[in-house]
Design an enzyme around this catalytic site. Sequence first.
Site, PDB file in Angstrom:
ATOM      1  CG  ASN A  82      -0.433  -0.262   2.516  1.00  0.00           C
ATOM      2  OD1 ASN A  82       0.632  -0.856   2.647  1.00  0.00           O
ATOM      3  ND2 ASN A  82      -1.129   0.174   3.548  1.00  0.00           N
ATOM      4  CB  VAL A  83       1.570   3.748  -2.244  1.00  0.00           C
ATOM      5  CG1 VAL A  83       2.293   5.087  -2.356  1.00  0.00           C
ATOM      6  CG2 VAL A  83       2.506   2.604  -2.645  1.00  0.00           C
ATOM      7  CD  GLU A  84      -1.620   4.547   4.713  1.00  0.00           C
ATOM      8  OE1 GLU A  84      -1.187   5.427   5.495  1.00  0.00           O
ATOM      9  OE2 GLU A  84      -2.257   3.540   5.083  1.00  0.00           O
ATOM     10  CB  CYS A 140      -5.395  -1.162  -1.891  1.00  0.00           C
ATOM     11  SG  CYS A 140      -6.664  -0.631  -0.739  1.00  0.00           S
ATOM     12  CD  GLU A 147      -5.270  -5.814  -1.970  1.00  0.00           C
ATOM     13  OE1 GLU A 147      -4.952  -4.622  -1.777  1.00  0.00           O
ATOM     14  OE2 GLU A 147      -5.722  -6.552  -1.071  1.00  0.00           O
ATOM     15  CB  CYS A 154     -10.678  -3.469   0.935  1.00  0.00           C
ATOM     16  SG  CYS A 154     -10.122  -2.720  -0.611  1.00  0.00           S
ATOM     17  CB  CYS A 173      -8.436  -4.954  -3.210  1.00  0.00           C
ATOM     18  SG  CYS A 173      -7.694  -3.305  -3.141  1.00  0.00           S
TER      19      CYS A 173
END
Length: 145
Positions: A60-62, A71, A73, A104, A107
Site C-alpha cells: 500500500n502507498v498512502e 491499496c 492490490e 477490501c 480490491c
Amino acid sequence: MSQASAENSPTRSDAPTESDWEELRRAAVEIAGRAYAPYSHYPVGVAGLVDDGRIVRGCNVENAGYGVTLCAECGMVSELIAGGGGRLVAVWCVDGKGATIMPCGRCRQLVWEHGGAECLLQTPEGVLRMDQVLPQAFGPEDLTR
Ligand code: THU
C-alpha cells in the site's frame, strides 16, 4: 515458483503447490516491509502467482489526501499488466505482522478482473475461490451480455 519455465510456460493449469503458497507468503511479507503507510500505520503486502509462473507483488502507498491511497492490490495489478499481463491463479495478502488478511471489497473486484472466479485466495479461514469471497461479482462478461 518465481520464474516462467519450460514446464509451466506459457500457462499453468495445475493447482498451486505448497511451495508456491510458501513463496507467495514470503513475497507478500517482504513487500509489506516496503509499504508507505505513515497515516494508518497499517502496512499491507500482497503477492499473486500468475499463470505463466511469475510472482507479482504490491504494497500500500498512502497519501496525505487519504482517499487517494493505493491499496497493495493496486500495485500488484499494475506489476501484472506492466510485466506482460496474464491471469492471477493464487493470491496472498498480509498485514505488517505477516497475518493473513482479506482484500477490501474494491480490491476483490481488482483480483476478479485479472483472476476470475477460479483464482484462489488465501484467507484467515484457509484457501477460498474468488467466487466464494465475491459472490455474484460484476465482471467483464456483464458488459457484453
Ligand atoms: N489496504 C490495502 O492495501 N489493501 C486492502 O485490501 C485493505 C486495505 C490498505 C489501505 C490503507 O493504506 C491501509 O490498508 C488501511 O486501510
